[in-house]
Design a protein around this motif. Structure first.
Motif, PDB file in Angstrom:
ATOM      1  N   PHE A   1      10.378  -1.386  10.936  1.00 49.42           N
ATOM      2  CA  PHE A   1       9.125  -1.038  10.418  1.00 49.42           C
ATOM      3  C   PHE A   1       8.407  -1.766  10.486  1.00 49.42           C
ATOM      4  O   PHE A   1       6.957  -1.003  11.585  1.00 49.42           O
ATOM      5  CB  PHE A   1       9.722  -0.889   8.697  1.00 49.42           C
ATOM      6  N   MET A   2       8.012  -3.208  10.920  1.00 49.19           N
ATOM      7  CA  MET A   2       7.141  -3.485  11.668  1.00 49.19           C
ATOM      8  C   MET A   2       7.087  -3.451  13.346  1.00 49.19           C
ATOM      9  O   MET A   2       5.592  -3.220  13.474  1.00 49.19           O
ATOM     10  CB  MET A   2       7.434  -5.783  11.457  1.00 49.19           C
ATOM     11  N   GLY A   3       8.258  -2.880  13.670  1.00 46.92           N
ATOM     12  CA  GLY A   3       7.347  -2.618  15.799  1.00 46.92           C
ATOM     13  C   GLY A   3       7.283  -1.559  15.890  1.00 46.92           C
ATOM     14  O   GLY A   3       6.697  -1.180  16.617  1.00 46.92           O
ATOM     15  N   SER A   4       7.360  -0.868  14.559  1.00 48.43           N
ATOM     16  CA  SER A   4       7.227   0.902  14.648  1.00 48.43           C
ATOM     17  C   SER A   4       5.265   0.718  14.103  1.00 48.43           C
ATOM     18  O   SER A   4       4.914   1.053  14.889  1.00 48.43           O
ATOM     19  CB  SER A   4       7.513   2.017  12.778  1.00 48.43           C
ATOM     20  N   PHE A   5       4.892  -0.102  13.118  1.00 45.22           N
ATOM     21  CA  PHE A   5       3.836   0.441  12.726  1.00 45.22           C
ATOM     22  C   PHE A   5       3.205  -0.632  13.989  1.00 45.22           C
ATOM     23  O   PHE A   5       1.995  -0.132  13.976  1.00 45.22           O
ATOM     24  CB  PHE A   5       3.780  -0.904  12.400  1.00 45.22           C
ATOM     25  N   TYR A   6       3.183  -1.631  14.524  1.00 41.60           N
ATOM     26  CA  TYR A   6       2.657  -2.609  15.988  1.00 41.60           C
ATOM     27  C   TYR A   6       2.535  -1.188  16.507  1.00 41.60           C
ATOM     28  O   TYR A   6       1.555  -1.402  17.564  1.00 41.60           O
ATOM     29  CB  TYR A   6       3.479  -3.543  16.038  1.00 41.60           C
TER      30      TYR A   6
ATOM     31  N   LEU B   1       7.269  -3.778  -3.115  1.00 43.18           N
ATOM     32  CA  LEU B   1       8.214  -4.454  -2.513  1.00 43.18           C
ATOM     33  C   LEU B   1       8.719  -4.931  -2.092  1.00 43.18           C
ATOM     34  O   LEU B   1       9.812  -5.953  -1.646  1.00 43.18           O
ATOM     35  CB  LEU B   1       9.067  -4.799  -4.122  1.00 43.18           C
ATOM     36  N   LEU B   2      10.164  -4.377  -0.661  1.00 45.72           N
ATOM     37  CA  LEU B   2       9.975  -4.245   0.548  1.00 45.72           C
ATOM     38  C   LEU B   2       9.333  -5.078   1.312  1.00 45.72           C
ATOM     39  O   LEU B   2       9.902  -5.251   1.992  1.00 45.72           O
ATOM     40  CB  LEU B   2      10.423  -2.649   0.549  1.00 45.72           C
ATOM     41  N   ILE B   3       8.143  -4.213   1.524  1.00 46.42           N
ATOM     42  CA  ILE B   3       7.293  -4.538   2.343  1.00 46.42           C
ATOM     43  C   ILE B   3       5.939  -5.875   2.367  1.00 46.42           C
ATOM     44  O   ILE B   3       5.356  -6.340   3.177  1.00 46.42           O
ATOM     45  CB  ILE B   3       6.124  -4.007   3.107  1.00 46.42           C
TER      46      ILE B   3
END
Length: 448
Positions: free
Chosen positions: A229-234, A376-378
């Protein structure tokens, strides 16, 4: 000074990562007394970060007010102000739409929430965020301050902008009678920039404390759980940077590369502190050295911090659809486009609220039957995501000011990206106060 500060911040960032990771690895016991101890340690680190951010808040209101009033007074007439304002708002709306659309497209293409494999919070769980619905009446009423002093005391940037516009236009209207006040405000600008120099000297220490405290408390494991998720957002942020800088290249040409050199200090400061306010003074100075006229930069930047948070805008659609994917909620394209338009409007009424992106998302998800509990997941990794979107906000606002300056007739003479020390009348050396805001002797800066 700028180069040394950038180097010190990088060193502090790496040192904070190493220390935070080491503390977490040596103390964390999976939820027992060790976790409580790490929370306490993170609290001690947060003292340094909080003090630095309070110092930044201390200078933001007088800096915005003085630079904006002086800039408007130097515009000469209200028609120029109206033209700059309309062009700025037009750019902000276009950039916001692009940011939201890119987030929507990429989250559907990469699908980071599908097959997440993490236990989902109960649908009825509370994410602990105050949900704010957009109210047109309250938003418009909130634009105008009940008191200019109150707006400055509470750091309401948009209200400060409105008050400053009235003062600047009035000073232009009274002409010579207002000249002493304009000169006094020019002096205030120089003083505030000097105070900024003092405050920025402790920025590396604040960066070290912020990174070490966050990583010590949360550890690298929380990043690993949501790495995709973080990699996709970046990746999305990288695409947004490319779009913003590509459009800027079409308008101002190859000088975009030079602009990035000037902005590396505020970008790094915004990234490492996750605070747009911390980067504001340095961004203003960097744009001045690049050649953006102070009357343009001092107007566009504070307005942009209310209407042009490009990184935050992308995060709103990205996070909303991610949560829907995690719960297996299938949204149609008409629904997602409606969500985009809703976020486009609601995000403009929440500027200045801590964790504003999450607050806007929480207030919008209920309209599409997406459980708020999914946030809450993020929440655990939101700080690391906030670092990226803050740096993107800096880039977006700097590009906006640069483009508006080009449309308004071009740039002033630039200064070197690395400023050599210049003597003040008292004999002291000052290294980072833009020439257009100070009264010192010596030859003009060289043209790049």
């Amino acid at each position: 000074m700028a180069k040394r500060l950038t180097t010190y911040i990088l060193i502090a960032l790496v040192a904070g990562l190493v220390l935070g990771w080491a503390l977490n690895a040596s103390i964390d016991d999976g939820g027992g007394a060790g976790s409580a101890q790490l929370t306490q340690i993170a609290g001690y680190f947060s003292i340094v970060t909080s003090l630095f951010l309070r110092l930044i808040k201390m200078i933001i209101a007088p800096l915005v007010f003085s630079t904006l009033v002086v800039g408007i007074a130097h515009m000469g007439d209200s028609s120029a102000l109206g033209r700059v304002g309309l062009r700025s708002l037009g750019w902000f709306l276009g950039a916001s739409l692009v940011s939201l659309t890119l987030g929507l497209l990429l989250v559907n293409l990469l699908q980071p929430g599908v097959g997440l494999g993490l236990p989902l919070p109960p649908v009825a769980a509370d994410a602990g965020l105050t949900k704010a619905a957009f109210n047109l009446k309250d938003f418009i009423a909130h634009l105008v301050p009940a008191s200019g002093i109150e707006a400055m005391a509470t750091n309401e940037i948009l209200q400060i902008v409105v008050f400053s516009v009235f003062v600047g236009v009035a000073l232009t209207a009274v002409g010579e009678k207002g000249a002493p006040l304009v000169r006094a405000l020019e002096g205030l600008v120089a003083v505030m920039l000097q105070i900024t120099d003092y405050v920025m000297r402790v920025a590396p220490l604040a960066v070290f404390a912020a990174v070490a405290g966050t990583l010590a408390e949360r550890g690298p494991g929380v990043i690993g759980d949501l790495a995709y998720f973080m990699g996709s957002f970046y990746l999305g942020l990288a695409v947004l940077w490319a779009v913003l800088l590509g459009v800027a290249f079409l308008i101002i040409g190859p000088r975009v590369g030079t602009l990035i050199r000037y902005l590396r200090d505020p970008i790094l400061l915004g990234f490492s502190t996750a605070s747009s306010e911390a980067a504001y003074p340095r961004t203003l100075e960097a744009l001045d050295r690049f050649g953006v006229p102070p009357r343009i930069a001092s107007f566009v930047l504070p307005l942009g911090y209310s209407f042009n948070l490009d990184g935050s805008m992308m995060y709103m659609t990205f996070a909303s659809i991610f949560v829907a994917q995690a719960y297996g909620i299938d949204l149609s394209w008409p629904q997602m486009i409606t969500m985009l338009l809703v976020l486009m409007v609601t995000s403009k009424g929440i500027a200045g609220v801590p964790r504003a992106s999450l607050v806007v998302i929480a207030g919008t998800m209920g309209m599409f039957d997406i459980p708020e509990a999914g946030l809450l997941l993020i929440l655990a990794v939101d700080h690391f995501l906030d670092m990226g979107r803050t740096a993107t906000n800096v880039i977006g606002n700097a590009v906006a000011a640069t483009v508006i300056a080009k449309w308004e007739g071009g740039f002033d003479r630039p200064e070197p990206a690395e400023i050599e020390p210049l003597p003040t009348p008292s004999g002291h050396l000052r290294t980072d106060v833009p020439d257009s805001f100070r009264d010192v002797g010596g030859p003009p800066p060289p043209v790049i």
